[in-house]
Scaffold this active site. Structure first.
Site, PDB file in Angstrom:
ATOM      1  N   LYS A   1       5.709   1.846  -8.151  1.00  0.00           N
ATOM      2  CA  LYS A   1       4.633   2.804  -7.894  1.00  0.00           C
ATOM      3  C   LYS A   1       4.344   3.639  -9.141  1.00  0.00           C
ATOM      4  O   LYS A   1       3.180   3.840  -9.521  1.00  0.00           O
ATOM      5  CB  LYS A   1       4.995   3.715  -6.740  1.00  0.00           C
ATOM      6  CG  LYS A   1       3.898   4.731  -6.409  1.00  0.00           C
ATOM      7  CD  LYS A   1       4.496   6.010  -5.875  1.00  0.00           C
ATOM      8  CE  LYS A   1       3.567   7.169  -6.169  1.00  0.00           C
ATOM      9  NZ  LYS A   1       4.194   8.468  -5.942  1.00  0.00           N
TER      10      LYS A   1
ATOM     11  N   ASP B   1       1.381   5.555  -2.152  1.00  0.00           N
ATOM     12  CA  ASP B   1       2.285   6.661  -1.861  1.00  0.00           C
ATOM     13  C   ASP B   1       2.323   6.877  -0.352  1.00  0.00           C
ATOM     14  O   ASP B   1       1.784   6.077   0.419  1.00  0.00           O
ATOM     15  CB  ASP B   1       1.858   7.926  -2.609  1.00  0.00           C
ATOM     16  CG  ASP B   1       0.621   8.578  -2.003  1.00  0.00           C
ATOM     17  OD1 ASP B   1      -0.063   7.933  -1.180  1.00  0.00           O
ATOM     18  OD2 ASP B   1       0.340   9.736  -2.358  1.00  0.00           O
TER      19      ASP B   1
END
Length: 216
Positions: free
Chosen positions: A121, A139
């Site tokens: 991420k 997220d």
């Protein structure tokens, strides 16, 4: 409404609401963005943005951050949580950027993910927002809304990323992931919307609307 139709509706409406979404983490370049994203793990962007001015005043580049002790970095970044692990990660990734990459933040997913404290991420955010490479960082807001809007089965963050990449045009990934984050924070929060209250949820799922109680 089919999943494809829901995705197209989300795409259109979010682009209307947030035509030029800014990166919520304050930064000056790829390195300061990388540092800010590492600090944002299990921490709010607001707190990170309050912390990084002092950090970047001390160590604005990989060379100077690599020269700092873990204790020096920890004293500044401790409010962001997960200390001293984040401080160790910042020192370690800075050292590797200097030693392996000539002081420049690497520009591939593989090289970024090889740095301490940098997962997929984090690498995706840097690739998308610092280098303009199409990516879809997922997220908690994106994972939650993708489930709520039935764009994915939500079994894992990895599955959500794959599903969203299939549903949305690649040219929209970098802006859209920010647009979803902003919408999730402002309109479709975890507790503030149950899938029937915010504008997009009502538009996507009109059948969920609760009947008006006319007895009052």
């Amino acid at each position: 409404m089919t999943k494809t139709a829901r995705a197209a509706h989300v795409d259109r409406r979010l682009d209307e609401l947030y035509p030029r979404p800014p990166v919520p983490l304050d930064h000056r370049d790829a390195f300061t963005l990388l540092v800010a994203v590492v600090l944002s793990a299990q921490c709010t962007d607001e707190r990170v943005n309050r912390t990084t001015p002092a950090l970047f005043a001390l160590a604005p580049d990989p060379h100077r951050m690599a020269a700092c002790s873990v204790a020096e970095l920890d004293a500044i970044v401790r409010p962001c949580g997960l200390a001293p692990r984040k401080a160790m990660a910042l020192q370690g990734l800075s050292q590797l950027i200097v030693e392996r990459h000539g002081g420049e933040v690497p520009r591939t997913f593989e090289e970024l993910e090889a740095l301490p404290g940098v997962g997929h991420k984090t690498a995706s955010v840097v690739m998308a927002q610092a280098f303009g490479v199409p990516a879809f960082p997922v997220d908690t807001h994106i994972h939650r809304l993708a489930q709520r809007w039935k764009l994915t089965d939500g079994r894992s963050v990895e599955q959500t990323e794959r599903d969203l990449k299939r549903l949305f045009p690649i040219a929209r990934w970098n802006a859209l992931h920010l647009q979803i984050i902003y919408y999730g924070r402002e309109h479709c929060t975890a507790r503030g919307c149950d899938g029937t209250r915010c504008p997009l949820c009502r538009e996507l799922f009109p059948e969920r609307r609760r009947p008006v109680d006319t007895r009052k």
